[in-house]
Write an enzyme that holds these catalytic residues in place. Structure first.
Site: not given
Ligand code: GLC
Length: 449
Positions: A71, A134, A187
């Site tokens: 993203r 992450s 994350d």
């Protein structure tokens, strides 16, 4: 089928004493991880010295690389715990996950370049970039992180041991993009910082998505292995590795977990994550169904598809469970036929499959609950939290958001393990949907002050 279900139930159910034993062990391993660098739990210091106050403002470019999606966003922090985000999302292609790691960073840079083609985004340049990554990294500062390894069935070559920030920075430079990466956050850390930005009582975050992990606010004096120049800091527990190590047999591993682990990209590693997270629950379900087929109880309609590992996604197990609960027979049958690749089933077999899905998801919930309660107990013990103080935990990830009743059950289990009713329980789980990029922006803004 009845007796088979009984066996599965006994393998997947955790007794009260086992849960308490696991909670104690988790707390012990966390405390070891804070002292030494080679503990079972990495308990990674994040070099986040300044927690957001909620009054930070500014515009930031954000990148969030997870196990499934990439993203890119433009985040504007507005102060008062408020923000807006414009974002693009794309799926990380499967071939990249097992290729050269540098290609992953090229892929990120290419997507950033595309994002900047939107004239309204380009007009905001220059922008500082917050990078949510992450995967486990060893940090030396907020904008540096040596990649310790991959997880979630990613096995990209050649970048282990390298700095994720430099890799992204050089991929950006080679495209002529003059953007400074100013923060690298996991994350869990991004989610925690974002929720603190909204509500400063937040002390912990948990991700229940493709992978599972947690971060929390710690007293720096507890982090004996690293010198930290602030009173409090954020620890990325990397809790997926709870139970790893050759001489340890702490987790209630079943033969299905054993097989899944053996056939995974990282055998022997991330055992706790493999029993909890969305990457794996559907595969455990498939392995149980495969055994039912081997026993002649069920029949595949497409043997090639159904014997392919990970061909049943947790999403489909979740949709099936939901359809069963809401008595949507048509959807149940469609999922059985097209997603589980099984011949049509009678009502009692459909009921049995839903019970199996329930046992797998409930075990995931229980295991997650022990991690949350262990961190809570650690914070009470070390007086970072008063016994009457609220312990607010931010949760995110598709499993938590979308698996039927997962969030409600998890809240109840946490209270049950703490030995109190929901009304008086001090541990409060809060949904923190898609916030990790906001946290990366907040990390830059808070550090600036
Ligand atoms: C995996 C990663 C961890 C991440 C988690 C959730 O466990 O190792 O860094 O936070 O997945 O995405």
């Amino acid at each position: 089928m009845e007796s088979y279900l009984g066996t599965i139930k006994s393998e997947f159910t955790l007794s009260k004493s086992k849960l308490q034993e696991l909670t104690e062990e988790f707390q012990k391993q966390l405390e070891i991880g804070l002292k030494c660098t080679d503990g079972m739990l990495k308990a990674l210091p994040t070099f986040v010295y300044d927690l957001p106050k909620g009054n930070e403002v500014g515009k930031f470019l954000t990148v969030d690389l997870g196990g499934t999606n990439l993203r890119i966003g433009l985040v504007e922090l507005l102060g008062n715990g408020k923000f807006v985000i414009k974002k693009d999302s794309s799926v990380v292609p499967d071939d990249l996950k097992c290729g050269s790691g540098r290609e992953i960073f090229e892929f990120i840079a290419c997507n950033i370049e595309k994002f900047l083609e939107h004239p309204e985004i380009e007009a905001e340049l220059p922008l500082k970039l917050g990078f949510t990554f992450s995967f486990p990294v060893e940090q030396k500062s907020l904008a540096h992180g040596r990649i310790l390894g991959w997880s979630k069935e990613i096995d990209a070559k050649d970048v282990i041991g390298l700095d994720a920030v430099s890799l992204l920075q050089s991929a950006l430079h080679s495209r002529g993009l003059n953007i400074a990466v100013e923060a690298l956050v996991n994350d869990t850390v991004g989610t925690l910082l974002a929720q603190i930005y909204r509500d400063d009582r937040t002390k912990m975050s948990v991700i229940l998505g493709t992978g599972s992990n947690a971060a929390y606010v710690e007293k720096s004096s507890q982090v004996i292995k690293t010198k930290i120049d602030s009173d409090v800091t954020v620890i990325n527990i990397e809790w997926g590795s709870f139970g790893d190590g050759t001489n340890t047999n702490i987790l209630p591993i079943t033969r299905f977990d054993f097989r899944l682990d053996n056939e995974s990209k990282n055998p022997g590693l991330q055992k706790y994550e493999k029993m909890i997270s969305g990457m794996y629950l559907g595969e455990i379900f498939r392995l149980i169904i495969s055994e039912l087929v081997e026993l002649g109880i069920l029949v595949w309609n497409d043997e090639i598809k159904s014997t392919t590992p990970y061909s049943i996604k947790t999403k489909h197990m979740s949709q099936f469970h939901e359809a069963f609960i809401s008595n949507n027979k048509i959807l149940c049958n469609n999922l059985i036929k097209y997603k589980f690749n099984l011949n049509p089933l009678c009502d009692s077999d459909i009921l049995a499959l839903s019970k199996i899905a329930e046992m797998i998801s409930l075990r995931s919930c229980y295991l997650c609950a022990i991690g949350i309660v262990a961190v809570h107990r650690h914070l009470l013990k070390t007086n970072l939290l008063g016994s009457n103080e609220m312990f607010s935990v931010a949760l995110d990830g598709a499993l938590y958001q979308r698996y039927p009743n997962y969030s409600k059950i998890l809240q109840n289990l946490v209270c049950e393990l703490d030995g109190v009713g929901v009304e008086v329980c001090r541990v409060v789980l809060v949904m923190a949907e898609d916030l990790s990029s906001i946290g990366a922006a907040a990390a830059i803004a808070a550090a600036k002050k």
